[in-house]
Design a protein around this motif. Structure first.
Motif, PDB file in Angstrom:
ATOM      1  N   MET A 197       0.792  -1.291   0.018  1.00 15.51           N
ATOM      2  CA  MET A 197      -0.049  -0.123   0.006  1.00 15.51           C
ATOM      3  C   MET A 197       0.983   1.236  -0.116  1.00 15.51           C
ATOM      4  SD  MET A 197      -2.980   0.588   2.674  1.00 15.51           S
ATOM      5  CE  MET A 197      -4.218   1.727   2.159  1.00 15.51           C
ATOM      6  N   ARG A 198       1.653   1.349   1.145  1.00 17.70           N
ATOM      7  CA  ARG A 198       2.782   2.442   0.930  1.00 17.70           C
ATOM      8  C   ARG A 198       3.532   2.385  -0.268  1.00 17.70           C
ATOM      9  NH1 ARG A 198       5.192   5.653   5.020  1.00 17.70           N
ATOM     10  NH2 ARG A 198       3.480   5.136   5.995  1.00 17.70           N
ATOM     11  N   LEU A 220      -4.343  -9.478  12.112  1.00 21.35           N
ATOM     12  CA  LEU A 220      -5.528  -8.780  12.186  1.00 21.35           C
ATOM     13  C   LEU A 220      -6.140  -8.553  10.747  1.00 21.35           C
ATOM     14  CD1 LEU A 220      -5.459  -6.060  14.869  1.00 21.35           C
ATOM     15  CD2 LEU A 220      -6.502  -8.405  15.042  1.00 21.35           C
ATOM     16  N   ALA A 221      -5.303  -8.791   9.672  1.00 18.16           N
ATOM     17  CA  ALA A 221      -5.770  -8.914   8.473  1.00 18.16           C
ATOM     18  C   ALA A 221      -6.174  -7.384   8.219  1.00 18.16           C
ATOM     19  CB  ALA A 221      -6.918  -9.748   7.818  1.00 18.16           C
ATOM     20  N   SER A 222      -5.695  -6.400   8.716  1.00 21.11           N
ATOM     21  CA  SER A 222      -5.978  -4.988   8.741  1.00 21.11           C
ATOM     22  C   SER A 222      -5.444  -4.196   7.353  1.00 21.11           C
ATOM     23  CB  SER A 222      -5.707  -4.317   9.889  1.00 21.11           C
ATOM     24  OG  SER A 222      -6.000  -3.007   9.921  1.00 21.11           O
ATOM     25  N   ASN A 223      -5.806  -3.075   6.944  1.00 20.98           N
ATOM     26  CA  ASN A 223      -5.333  -2.304   5.945  1.00 20.98           C
ATOM     27  C   ASN A 223      -4.671  -0.908   6.642  1.00 20.98           C
ATOM     28  OD1 ASN A 223      -6.111  -3.976   3.712  1.00 20.98           O
ATOM     29  ND2 ASN A 223      -8.066  -3.156   3.722  1.00 20.98           N
ATOM     30  N   ALA A 245      13.370  -3.580  10.070  1.00 19.58           N
ATOM     31  CA  ALA A 245      14.108  -3.523   8.915  1.00 19.58           C
ATOM     32  C   ALA A 245      13.135  -3.563   7.709  1.00 19.58           C
ATOM     33  CB  ALA A 245      15.091  -4.666   8.509  1.00 19.58           C
ATOM     34  N   PRO A 246      13.202  -2.492   6.808  1.00 18.90           N
ATOM     35  CA  PRO A 246      12.335  -2.516   5.382  1.00 18.90           C
ATOM     36  C   PRO A 246      12.448  -3.715   4.860  1.00 18.90           C
ATOM     37  CG  PRO A 246      13.497  -0.301   5.818  1.00 18.90           C
ATOM     38  CD  PRO A 246      14.475  -1.400   6.788  1.00 18.90           C
ATOM     39  N   ASN A 247      11.504  -4.141   4.045  1.00 14.08           N
ATOM     40  CA  ASN A 247      11.283  -5.317   3.256  1.00 14.08           C
ATOM     41  C   ASN A 247      11.698  -6.560   3.850  1.00 14.08           C
ATOM     42  OD1 ASN A 247      11.194  -3.329   1.121  1.00 14.08           O
ATOM     43  ND2 ASN A 247      13.453  -3.354   1.020  1.00 14.08           N
ATOM     44  N   LEU A 248      11.671  -6.665   5.098  1.00 17.22           N
ATOM     45  CA  LEU A 248      11.850  -7.806   5.875  1.00 17.22           C
ATOM     46  C   LEU A 248      10.431  -8.019   6.707  1.00 17.22           C
ATOM     47  CD1 LEU A 248      15.348  -7.973   7.175  1.00 17.22           C
ATOM     48  CD2 LEU A 248      14.276  -9.457   5.471  1.00 17.22           C
ATOM     49  N   TYR A 249      10.029  -6.961   7.160  1.00 15.87           N
ATOM     50  CA  TYR A 249       8.814  -7.081   8.508  1.00 15.87           C
ATOM     51  C   TYR A 249       7.732  -6.142   7.973  1.00 15.87           C
ATOM     52  CZ  TYR A 249      12.589  -8.964  10.909  1.00 15.87           C
ATOM     53  OH  TYR A 249      13.961  -9.720  11.343  1.00 15.87           O
ATOM     54  N   PRO A 250       6.563  -6.367   8.444  1.00 16.34           N
ATOM     55  CA  PRO A 250       5.498  -5.653   8.165  1.00 16.34           C
ATOM     56  C   PRO A 250       5.908  -4.112   8.680  1.00 16.34           C
ATOM     57  CG  PRO A 250       4.741  -7.358   9.153  1.00 16.34           C
ATOM     58  CD  PRO A 250       6.032  -7.649   9.240  1.00 16.34           C
ATOM     59  N   GLN A 251       5.794  -3.143   7.788  1.00 19.32           N
ATOM     60  CA  GLN A 251       6.335  -1.784   8.206  1.00 19.32           C
ATOM     61  C   GLN A 251       5.531  -0.719   8.662  1.00 19.32           C
ATOM     62  OE1 GLN A 251       9.675   0.057   8.623  1.00 19.32           O
ATOM     63  NE2 GLN A 251       9.733  -1.954   9.563  1.00 19.32           N
ATOM     64  N   ASN A 252       3.987  -1.123   8.693  1.00 20.78           N
ATOM     65  CA  ASN A 252       3.044  -0.073   8.726  1.00 20.78           C
ATOM     66  C   ASN A 252       2.778  -0.073  10.332  1.00 20.78           C
ATOM     67  OD1 ASN A 252       2.990   0.456   6.074  1.00 20.78           O
ATOM     68  ND2 ASN A 252       1.468  -1.163   5.757  1.00 20.78           N
ATOM     69  N   ASP A 253       3.180  -0.720  11.255  1.00 22.08           N
ATOM     70  CA  ASP A 253       2.781  -0.670  12.532  1.00 22.08           C
ATOM     71  C   ASP A 253       3.735   0.516  13.082  1.00 22.08           C
ATOM     72  OD1 ASP A 253       0.956  -2.549  12.177  1.00 22.08           O
ATOM     73  OD2 ASP A 253       1.983  -3.963  13.390  1.00 22.08           O
ATOM     74  N   SER A 254       3.182   1.031  14.387  1.00 22.19           N
ATOM     75  CA  SER A 254       3.977   2.369  14.922  1.00 22.19           C
ATOM     76  C   SER A 254       4.283   2.094  16.373  1.00 22.19           C
ATOM     77  CB  SER A 254       2.816   3.411  15.057  1.00 22.19           C
ATOM     78  OG  SER A 254       2.425   3.624  13.731  1.00 22.19           O
ATOM     79  N   PHE A 255       5.410   2.612  16.985  1.00 20.86           N
ATOM     80  CA  PHE A 255       5.937   2.430  18.389  1.00 20.86           C
ATOM     81  C   PHE A 255       6.375   3.833  18.580  1.00 20.86           C
ATOM     82  CE2 PHE A 255       9.625   1.122  20.995  1.00 20.86           C
ATOM     83  CZ  PHE A 255       9.023   0.671  22.162  1.00 20.86           C
TER      84      PHE A 255
END
Ligand code: CA
Ligand code: CA
Length: 383
Positions: A1-2, A311-314, A338-348
């Motif tokens: 998506m990003r 969660l199969a979330s968008n 790490a980009p391209n390795l893990y889902p990157q859209n979550d926040s911390f």
């Protein structure tokens, strides 16, 4: 998506900041004199000439340091690089030891990589030769740690570079977590660095009760810091790879989720949270915002993970923490893994609260989209 929408985002960025865009990288440690020397290598990996490249040198208190180098004597050295070219900058050794950190700036579109070789030689004997890559700006870092009371010892350097916040230099309180091999937190420390300040310490100086320890350290800051880790055996130092992401699992909560209650789009309608909690929420329509309110005290550490895992979330979340005067305390888009390795859209976010106050956590979608599938879990941990 990003990935699909990066093109339009880039155009927007170029439109708003056309000519002066620069990329800033840091070398969290350099030294010369007293047997130490530093050599920097800058390579232009691109297809066209890059001009206006700078590298600046700072003391541990953040003051500019003038260095003698093969391309001149100054606190900021400026040069250009032809396509494919490498510039070597050798800091010529003075009698006194000079140490601190260095900041380089590149034209934003120029793919330049750099590394520094730190070398220590005494009476003709080489003790240390460490090659360290430039570090990109980041809020979160982690690296492996070993502490035995003798050797090996783990040392780290932390920098609050003014260059990261040049419009408004600020003190930053950095949170360090020692995380055991089982993924639980052994102890947490707060380190405040003034604008420009650099700090180099052994792990057992920062954590006097570390004892015999093996595991990792997670480092979080509100607006970006430089982090370097070294392993010492007797007189020699070796580099430790520092990852530009936090250790997240240690901050997840296992308690049952509380359901989000709409409307909660403003401070006035914010959902109250008391203590640590997990919230099950949804950015249910385009433009939805979810605001949660909690009471905190000066010095409290708040950790917030917005996760869509499983969660199969968008949702492509952004989270923010504000105080009651609408002052932004911290924000995060991607969590830094790490980009391209893990889902990157979550926040911390992990940050220290500056005063006793009511605070607001805001969750939004990066693209301002939303529907009932934009679900998330918000793990809020107060300590
Ligand atoms: Ca919602
Ligand atoms: Ca809402």
């Amino acid at each position: 998506m990003r990935t699909l929408l990066v093109g339009s985002l880039l155009l927007l960025t170029l439109y708003t900041a056309p000519a002066l865009a620069q990329r800033t990288v840091i070398f969290p440690e350099f030294a010369s004199g007293g047997g130490w020397s530093s050599e920097f290598f800058f390579t232009n990996q691109g297809l066209s000439q890059a001009t206006g490249i700078t590298v600046s040198f700072f003391s541990s208190s953040g003051g500019a340091i003038s260095v003698n180098s093969n391309i001149g004597a100054n606190s900021t050295l400026k040069f250009a690089l032809n396509a494919g070219a490498t510039q070597l900058i050798k800091i010529q050794s003075p009698d006194a030891v000079v140490s601190g950190y260095a900041i380089a700036t590149y034209p934003a579109s120029a793919p330049i990589r750099a590394s520094v070789i730190l070398r220590c030689e005494q009476n003709g004997v080489l003790y240390t030769e460490v090659s360290l890559a430039q570090q990109e700006k980041g809020d979160h870092f982690s690296f492996p740690v070993e502490n035995s009371g003798t050797f090996p010892k783990t040392a780290l350097a932390l920098v609050n570079p003014v260059a990261y916040n040049s419009s408004d230099p600020i003190a930053q309180t950095i949170i360090l977590n020692l995380i055991k091999t089982d993924g639980t937190i052994q102890s947490t420390q707060k380190v405040t660095l003034q604008p420009g300040e650099h700090l180099a310490r052994y792990v057992d100086e920062l954590f006097p009760n570390a004892g015999v320890f093996a595991g990792s350290m997670s480092v979080s800051s509100p607006f970006g810091v430089g982090v370097l880790a070294l392993r010492q055996e007797n007189n020699s130092f070796y580099p430790i790879a520092v990852d530009g992401g936090p250790v997240l699992g240690a901050f997840m909560l296992s308690s049952a989720a509380i359901l989000e209650i709409e409307p909660n789009d403003t401070e006035a309608t914010a959902q109250n949270i008391s203590g640590s909690a997990v919230i099950a929420g949804t950015i249910w329509r385009p433009g939805d915002q979810d605001v949660y309110k909690f009471t905190g005290k000066a010095g409290d550490i708040v950790s917030v993970i917005c996760t869509t895992l499983g969660l199969a979330s968008n949702l492509d979340s952004i989270i923010e923490i504000w105080d009651s005067n609408k002052h932004l305390i911290a924000t995060n888009d991607q969590n830094g893994l790490a980009p391209n390795l893990y889902p990157q859209n979550d926040s911390f976010i992990q940050t220290v609260l500056p005063t006793d106050d009511a605070y607001f956590i805001r969750v939004v979608d990066f693209w301002n989209l939303g529907d009932p599938k934009y679900v998330y879990r918000l793990h809020i941990r107060l300590q």
